[in-house]
Motif scaffolding. Structure first.
Motif: not given
Lengths: 243, 243
Positions: A96-97, A99-101, A103-104
């Motif tokens: 998740d972390d 993926r978040t990097l 995605a942003e």
């Protein structure tokens, strides 16, 4: 206490086929030496899981730190994350972390976070991400193995991110003298000096310059006073040597 | 039949300390690839006998040919001949034919064949000498291990001397297309094409050019017709790709 040791694993057919000249090994060697970490071995292997797994498991058991380069991009030939997972017996999945990097980053740059790009968020279970200020997709560490990109600008940025985490040793100092005589003439006196000064590591690196033979004599030690004494001894044995 | 395999062992503290940038690996990779020999692994180790012995014995068991560079000069840190002897369990001594080569050379050049220079005539029992047209002191082969100097001009000359002895395979042909899109956009279509054409090895090598992402897609095969088909498939998937 001896300095900590490191090994590097360069992953990629493009280096072994001669298509690309590796630039990362030389950079890492310089950075580690400055920091008092001995780069004790380098391996270069093909993009094949068994070769990567065998090398990682051998190197991580023998050296304090292992740094890998290459194979963590989005394409089908980027298999490093899975190979590291296999080496440690850990499952690999999108995290998740990470993926978040991504995605942003892709939201900012107007690109699609597609399935291929999402591959770059796949890391082995329990890995620690390594910051990538150049192109965001992170590297990662599993125990003493640190996995980095092969693109030189990204590799260097990841090394910078990792360095504060590594325990260094006493910086290894070096001095070099150029002797314009063939190694065959240098070897006798040099061998005597090297024997008399066991705290100094003496290396002789021959060259041919305009048809004339010579050698650079490199002295390495963590002790600056001993190093000065070695330089003085060499200057006496080889008058005319230049720094 | 798969192509013959080779490994390279680079011996020397000067490479691992970052002082010198290795030039021989890239050269050897290109020469072997041209000849249809797969350079499957490279190792770089320090000037320490146990490290050299372990690497030589591992590599010579796993690959058809092993080529080493470095550590066969006259100085105290040149320990490769003894390490190769130890790896094969063979005694190492000055050999008459090698001594004669050196004696003739130094007689011609007016230099003394002293004890240090005579070290360069020490080879393991049963070794075959490798011709050195640059500076005479020979390399040598023991079974499938070929031992060469580290000075690039001498290394290259010894590789030329050895090449006719090596069994090559079908030359691996390659084509390369430059695609000016990020690997994340390339990966999906490329993965499909790679899956549909298992006889071709596709590699994707990303770059950053003036802030813009792109990748060189390299296709490799021994079959020129299949290679043409791969180029055509890529051109269709990525209009605007350039060779």
């Amino acid at each position: 206490m001896p300095n900590p040791t490191a090994a590097m694993l360069v992953i990629g057919d493009e280096i072994l086929s001669g298509r690309t000249r590796d630039a990362n090994m030389h950079h890492l060697a310089g950075v580690l030496t400055e920091r008092g970490i001995t780069l004790a071995e380098v391996r270069m292997v093909q993009d094949e899981q068994p070769a990567i797994v065998a090398a990682v498991n051998d190197l991580r058991a023998r050296f304090d730190t292992v740094i890998t380069s290459g194979g963590i991009g989005p394409t089908h030939d980027d298999i490093t994350a899975d190979a590291i997972g296999a080496a440690f017996g850990r499952p690999v999945d999108v995290r998740d972390d990470a993926r978040t990097l991504l995605a942003e980053h892709y939201a900012r740059t107007g690109k699609e976070l597609n399935e291929a790009r999402l591959r770059m968020a796949r890391v082995p279970e329990g890995a620690v991400l390594i910051d990538n200020p150049v192109s965001v997709a992170p590297g990662f560490s599993v125990e003493n193995v640190h996995v980095m990109a092969g693109v030189p600008s990204v590799f260097r940025a990841m090394v910078e991110s990792l360095l504060p985490e590594l325990t260094g040793g006493q910086p290894l100092l070096s001095r070099s003298l150029r002797v314009n005589r063939g190694e065959g003439d240098i070897a006798g006196p040099l061998g005597e000096i090297a024997k008399a000064m066991p705290a100094i590591s003496f290396g002789s690196y021959p060259f041919v310059d305009n048809g004339a033979y010579g050698a650079n004599i490199v002295m390495r030690s963590t002790d600056p006073t001993a190093l000065e004494a070695a330089v003085a001894a060499l200057r006496e044995a080889f008058p005319g040597a230049t720094e």
